[in-house]
Scaffold this motif. Structure first.
Motif, mmCIF file in Angstrom:
data_model
loop_
_atom_site.group_PDB
_atom_site.id
_atom_site.type_symbol
_atom_site.label_atom_id
_atom_site.label_comp_id
_atom_site.label_asym_id
_atom_site.label_seq_id
_atom_site.Cartn_x
_atom_site.Cartn_y
_atom_site.Cartn_z
ATOM 1 N N VAL A 83 0.849 -1.185 0.000
ATOM 2 C CA VAL A 83 0.000 0.000 0.000
ATOM 3 C C VAL A 83 0.886 1.236 0.000
ATOM 4 C CG1 VAL A 83 -1.798 1.279 1.222
ATOM 5 C CG2 VAL A 83 -1.788 -1.223 1.279
ATOM 6 N N ILE A 84 0.599 2.168 -0.889
ATOM 7 C CA ILE A 84 1.335 3.432 -0.942
ATOM 8 C C ILE A 84 0.385 4.558 -0.534
ATOM 9 C CG2 ILE A 84 2.520 5.098 -2.429
ATOM 10 C CD1 ILE A 84 3.518 2.738 -4.100
ATOM 11 N N ILE A 85 0.786 5.320 0.483
ATOM 12 C CA ILE A 85 -0.030 6.416 0.998
ATOM 13 C C ILE A 85 0.762 7.718 0.914
ATOM 14 C CG2 ILE A 85 -1.358 7.300 2.955
ATOM 15 C CD1 ILE A 85 -1.508 4.468 4.042
ATOM 16 N N PRO A 86 0.468 8.580 -0.064
ATOM 17 C CA PRO A 86 1.084 9.908 -0.069
ATOM 18 C C PRO A 86 0.497 10.721 1.087
ATOM 19 C CG PRO A 86 0.088 9.356 -2.198
ATOM 20 C CD PRO A 86 -0.428 8.379 -1.199
ATOM 21 N N LEU A 136 5.349 8.359 -7.056
ATOM 22 C CA LEU A 136 6.519 7.854 -7.778
ATOM 23 C C LEU A 136 7.602 7.394 -6.813
ATOM 24 C CD1 LEU A 136 6.638 10.497 -10.647
ATOM 25 C CD2 LEU A 136 6.189 8.048 -10.915
ATOM 26 N N LYS A 137 7.750 8.090 -5.706
ATOM 27 C CA LYS A 137 8.731 7.688 -4.701
ATOM 28 C C LYS A 137 8.378 6.308 -4.143
ATOM 29 C CE LYS A 137 12.124 8.861 -1.770
ATOM 30 N NZ LYS A 137 13.392 9.530 -2.108
ATOM 31 N N GLY A 138 7.107 6.117 -3.834
ATOM 32 C CA GLY A 138 6.673 4.829 -3.313
ATOM 33 C C GLY A 138 6.844 3.705 -4.316
ATOM 34 N N ILE A 139 6.529 3.987 -5.576
ATOM 35 C CA ILE A 139 6.679 2.981 -6.635
ATOM 36 C C ILE A 139 8.145 2.585 -6.799
ATOM 37 C CG2 ILE A 139 6.460 2.577 -9.120
ATOM 38 C CD1 ILE A 139 4.002 4.459 -9.025
ATOM 39 N N ALA A 140 9.032 3.579 -6.783
ATOM 40 C CA ALA A 140 10.467 3.292 -6.938
ATOM 41 C C ALA A 140 10.957 2.391 -5.814
ATOM 42 C CB ALA A 140 11.251 4.600 -6.954
ATOM 43 N N TYR A 141 10.475 2.631 -4.599
ATOM 44 C CA TYR A 141 10.865 1.801 -3.458
ATOM 45 C C TYR A 141 10.364 0.370 -3.641
ATOM 46 C CZ TYR A 141 10.611 -0.125 1.274
ATOM 47 O OH TYR A 141 10.714 -0.948 2.368
ATOM 48 N N ALA A 142 9.102 0.212 -4.024
ATOM 49 C CA ALA A 142 8.528 -1.129 -4.185
ATOM 50 C C ALA A 142 9.203 -1.891 -5.319
ATOM 51 C CB ALA A 142 7.028 -1.022 -4.432
ATOM 52 N N THR A 143 9.518 -1.187 -6.383
ATOM 53 C CA THR A 143 10.123 -1.820 -7.560
ATOM 54 C C THR A 143 11.555 -2.254 -7.296
ATOM 55 O OG1 THR A 143 8.747 -0.395 -8.956
ATOM 56 C CG2 THR A 143 10.566 -1.516 -10.026
ATOM 57 N N ALA A 144 12.241 -1.550 -6.405
ATOM 58 C CA ALA A 144 13.647 -1.853 -6.123
ATOM 59 C C ALA A 144 13.828 -3.079 -5.239
ATOM 60 C CB ALA A 144 14.304 -0.639 -5.471
ATOM 61 N N ASP A 163 3.026 -7.866 -5.996
ATOM 62 C CA ASP A 163 2.280 -8.157 -7.217
ATOM 63 C C ASP A 163 1.259 -7.062 -7.492
ATOM 64 O OD1 ASP A 163 3.346 -10.924 -7.594
ATOM 65 O OD2 ASP A 163 2.355 -11.225 -5.672
ATOM 66 N N ILE A 164 0.728 -6.481 -6.414
ATOM 67 C CA ILE A 164 -0.335 -5.476 -6.521
ATOM 68 C C ILE A 164 0.034 -4.269 -5.665
ATOM 69 C CG2 ILE A 164 -2.774 -4.966 -6.028
ATOM 70 C CD1 ILE A 164 -3.331 -7.978 -6.359
ATOM 71 N N ILE A 165 -0.209 -3.086 -6.207
ATOM 72 C CA ILE A 165 -0.040 -1.844 -5.462
ATOM 73 C C ILE A 165 -1.421 -1.245 -5.214
ATOM 74 C CG2 ILE A 165 0.854 0.520 -5.494
ATOM 75 C CD1 ILE A 165 3.087 -1.446 -5.234
ATOM 76 N N VAL A 166 -1.687 -0.890 -3.977
ATOM 77 C CA VAL A 166 -2.909 -0.172 -3.622
ATOM 78 C C VAL A 166 -2.528 1.251 -3.250
ATOM 79 C CG1 VAL A 166 -4.815 0.030 -1.986
ATOM 80 C CG2 VAL A 166 -4.137 -2.229 -2.832
ATOM 81 N N PHE A 167 -3.203 2.220 -3.850
ATOM 82 C CA PHE A 167 -3.011 3.620 -3.496
ATOM 83 C C PHE A 167 -4.160 4.053 -2.595
ATOM 84 C CE2 PHE A 167 -0.693 3.197 -7.487
ATOM 85 C CZ PHE A 167 0.506 3.827 -7.184
ATOM 86 N N ALA A 219 -6.361 0.092 -6.996
ATOM 87 C CA ALA A 219 -5.403 -1.012 -6.983
ATOM 88 C C ALA A 219 -4.994 -1.324 -8.407
ATOM 89 C CB ALA A 219 -6.021 -2.248 -6.328
ATOM 90 N N ILE A 220 -3.743 -1.725 -8.576
ATOM 91 C CA ILE A 220 -3.238 -2.038 -9.910
ATOM 92 C C ILE A 220 -2.087 -3.026 -9.790
ATOM 93 C CG2 ILE A 220 -1.677 -0.038 -9.875
ATOM 94 C CD1 ILE A 220 -2.179 0.223 -12.932
ATOM 95 N N LYS A 221 -1.975 -3.936 -10.736
ATOM 96 C CA LYS A 221 -0.844 -4.854 -10.771
ATOM 97 C C LYS A 221 0.436 -4.057 -10.982
ATOM 98 C CE LYS A 221 -1.270 -8.677 -13.092
ATOM 99 N NZ LYS A 221 -1.559 -9.635 -14.196
ATOM 100 N N LEU A 222 1.482 -4.415 -10.287
ATOM 101 C CA LEU A 222 2.725 -3.646 -10.388
ATOM 102 C C LEU A 222 3.271 -3.650 -11.814
ATOM 103 C CD1 LEU A 222 5.026 -2.025 -9.170
ATOM 104 C CD2 LEU A 222 6.141 -4.175 -8.535
ATOM 105 N N ASP A 223 3.268 -4.799 -12.467
ATOM 106 C CA ASP A 223 3.776 -4.850 -13.842
ATOM 107 C C ASP A 223 2.975 -3.946 -14.771
ATOM 108 O OD1 ASP A 223 5.708 -6.629 -13.028
ATOM 109 O OD2 ASP A 223 4.673 -8.417 -13.778
#
Length: 230
Positions: free
Chosen positions: A6-9, A67-75, A83-87, A159-163
């Motif tokens: 889960v990413i929470i700005p 974008l900061k949260g996505i970069a962290y999860a992707t790394a 597999d899934i990111i929830v905003f 929610a969205i699949k990370l890929d």
């Protein structure tokens, strides 16, 4: 079970962020990432005390924080990447306990992206200001007209699949983040759906719809983004 992050700005959400974190279903997500977006209050400390991973993004902007949260999860190593990111917003206007219903279409293979629709769900009195309701109607009408996309909301609870998310090559750093995701998903013919979500009056004053400047700037950026990706 898929791995879910889960990413929470969060910008100055000291009063609400602990409530948001406590309402996330226990054991349902692997990691909750709060991106502290240049807050001047105790948002970061409260979030960390409540068990979240806290990242710092000093450059203001909703998209910057995402974008900061996505970069962290992707790394993360491939064995622990989500597999899934929830905003989810940090103002306690959404109901985090509805997260299982939000991700269910993805888990069942019926969609790659799911928007939590406030228009289809129940809204508490005063939860959305008139300018928000009109802005959502205008934006979703334009998405339908120019992209053939049948959305009812630009809701932040999604929610969205990370890929799939990475394939969208998200770029917007401010107000156009949500509509960019939906416009690009429609253009790339990514499977999506909406689920009704409950929405309540947020804690504190909105940094966007709560001010004339924020409302005008957000509206301008949303419309600009819709035409940018045609």
């Amino acid at each position: 079970m898929p791995r879910i992050n889960v990413i929470i700005p969060a910008y100055n959400e000291e009063q609400s962020i602990a409530k948001v974190l406590q309402a996330i279903p226990a054991g349902f997500v692997e990691e909750v990432i709060v991106v502290n977006n240049n807050s001047s209050d105790r948002t970061a400390k409260v979030a960390a005390a409540a068990g979240a991973t806290v990242l710092e993004e000093p450059t203001p902007g909703y998209g910057n924080a995402c974008l900061k949260g996505i970069a962290y999860a992707t790394a993360k190593p491939i064995t622990t990447r989500p597999d899934i990111i929830v905003f989810l917003d940090g103002d306690f206007s959404d109901y985090p306990e509805e997260m299982p219903q939000l991700v269910q279409p993805i888990m069942e293979g019926r969609a790659e992206m799911v928007i939590g629709s406030r228009a289809l769900g129940n809204r508490g009195a005063g939860a959305m200001l008139p300018q928000q309701i009109f802005g959502n109607w205008l934006a979703t009408s334009l998405l339908r007209l120019f992209y053939g996309a049948r959305f009812t909301d630009l809701g932040p609870f999604r929610a969205i699949k990370l890929d799939t998310l990475l394939a969208l090559s998200m770029r917007d750093r401010t107000y156009g983040w949500t509509v960019e995701m939906q416009a690009k998903a429609a253009r790339k013919m990514i499977s999506y759906t909406e689920v009704p979500v409950t929405y309540r009056k947020r804690i504190g004053t909105s940094k966007v719809s709560g001010t004339v400047k924020g409302t005008v700037m957000a509206g301008y950026k949303i419309i600009l983004t819709i035409f940018k990706y045609l």
